[in-house]
Write a protein that holds these residues in place. Structure first.
Motif, PDB file in Angstrom:
ATOM      1  N   LYS A 205     115.480 -43.044 -51.567  1.00 25.55           N
ATOM      2  CA  LYS A 205     115.479 -42.779 -49.871  1.00 25.55           C
ATOM      3  C   LYS A 205     114.189 -41.210 -49.977  1.00 25.55           C
ATOM      4  O   LYS A 205     115.446 -40.345 -50.248  1.00 25.55           O
ATOM      5  N   PRO A 206     113.529 -41.145 -50.162  1.00 30.74           N
ATOM      6  CA  PRO A 206     112.320 -39.226 -49.929  1.00 30.74           C
ATOM      7  C   PRO A 206     112.782 -38.489 -49.012  1.00 30.74           C
ATOM      8  O   PRO A 206     112.986 -39.506 -47.749  1.00 30.74           O
ATOM      9  N   ILE A 207     113.149 -37.116 -48.723  1.00 29.29           N
ATOM     10  CA  ILE A 207     113.645 -36.564 -48.151  1.00 29.29           C
ATOM     11  C   ILE A 207     112.870 -35.310 -47.783  1.00 29.29           C
ATOM     12  O   ILE A 207     111.866 -35.584 -46.392  1.00 29.29           O
ATOM     13  N   THR A 208     112.581 -35.430 -49.084  1.00 22.55           N
ATOM     14  CA  THR A 208     110.525 -34.335 -48.662  1.00 22.55           C
ATOM     15  C   THR A 208     109.782 -35.333 -49.427  1.00 22.55           C
ATOM     16  O   THR A 208     110.021 -36.209 -50.294  1.00 22.55           O
ATOM     17  N   GLU A 209     108.855 -34.482 -49.674  1.00 22.41           N
ATOM     18  CA  GLU A 209     107.146 -35.106 -50.006  1.00 22.41           C
ATOM     19  C   GLU A 209     107.838 -34.942 -51.629  1.00 22.41           C
ATOM     20  O   GLU A 209     106.983 -35.879 -52.564  1.00 22.41           O
ATOM     21  N   ASN A 210     108.331 -33.902 -52.338  1.00 21.04           N
ATOM     22  CA  ASN A 210     109.329 -33.875 -53.761  1.00 21.04           C
ATOM     23  C   ASN A 210     110.430 -34.065 -54.007  1.00 21.04           C
ATOM     24  O   ASN A 210     110.654 -34.125 -55.282  1.00 21.04           O
ATOM     25  N   PHE A 211     111.383 -34.489 -52.627  1.00 23.74           N
ATOM     26  CA  PHE A 211     112.361 -34.436 -53.281  1.00 23.74           C
ATOM     27  C   PHE A 211     113.465 -36.068 -52.428  1.00 23.74           C
ATOM     28  O   PHE A 211     112.959 -36.113 -51.849  1.00 23.74           O
TER      29      PHE A 211
END
Length: 173
Positions: free
Chosen positions: A60-66
């Motif tokens: 699951k993407p939390i932010t664009e990079n994490f």
């Protein structure tokens, strides 16, 4: 003059009315709308040898990079007359992309391991829990990452992994 005043009043009311209209429409999504799925599947058969591995993962993407994910694992290995092992468990995966093509990862894995080592006329059973913490780095191109990871909790005596360094390929859809 009355026509001009009436026209300006109508224009002003229309402008105020349209300014009150909500132009932002929130996107209706659920939790699973951007979850990515991937994992591994391995089948090896040979002369008196079998290895079956299944390891699905959801990220699951939390932010664009994490991103954060969960996975399950099952592995069965048998070398007829010598060794038999079944392991199953779960893992938690986190990935971080500091730049577009580089992925850093941390993966905590907990496995239940059931080993049988065969000796002439007998066998030894070895059942235990194994915890691994992999720190990795890889090259990412779209939804594929190729890299290497290191098990910081590796022990020579754990009978699960034969070394601390492992290559990996991750594919998520």
């Amino acid at each position: 003059m009355k026509k001009i005043t009436f026209s300006l009043a109508c224009l002003l009311i229309a402008t105020i009315g349209s300014a009150q209209q909500d132009t932002y429409v929130p996107k209706k999504t659920n939790f699973f709308s951007d979850v990515m799925f991937g994992g591994g599947l391995g089948l090896n058969f040979g002369n008196e040898f079998t290895n079956i591995s299944v390891s699905p993962t959801a990220l699951k993407p939390i932010t664009e990079n994490f991103a954060v994910g969960l996975g399950a694992q099952f592995n069965y290995l048998k070398s007829k007359g010598y060794y038999e092992s079944t392991s199953y468990g779960v893992n938690i995966l986190t990935t971080f992309n500091p730049i577009e093509m580089v992925q850093l990862s941390a993966e905590l894995e907990q496995l239940r391991v059931n080993n049988k080592i065969y000796y002439p006329a007998t066998y030894v059973s070895n059942d235990f829990w194994n915890t691994a913490l992999f720190l990795g780095a890889g090259y990412t191109n779209q939804n594929v990452t190729v890299g290497v990871r290191y098990n910081v909790l590796y022990k020579d005596s754990n009978l699960v992994y034969n070394q601390a360094w492992m290559p990996f390929i991750r594919v998520f859809f």
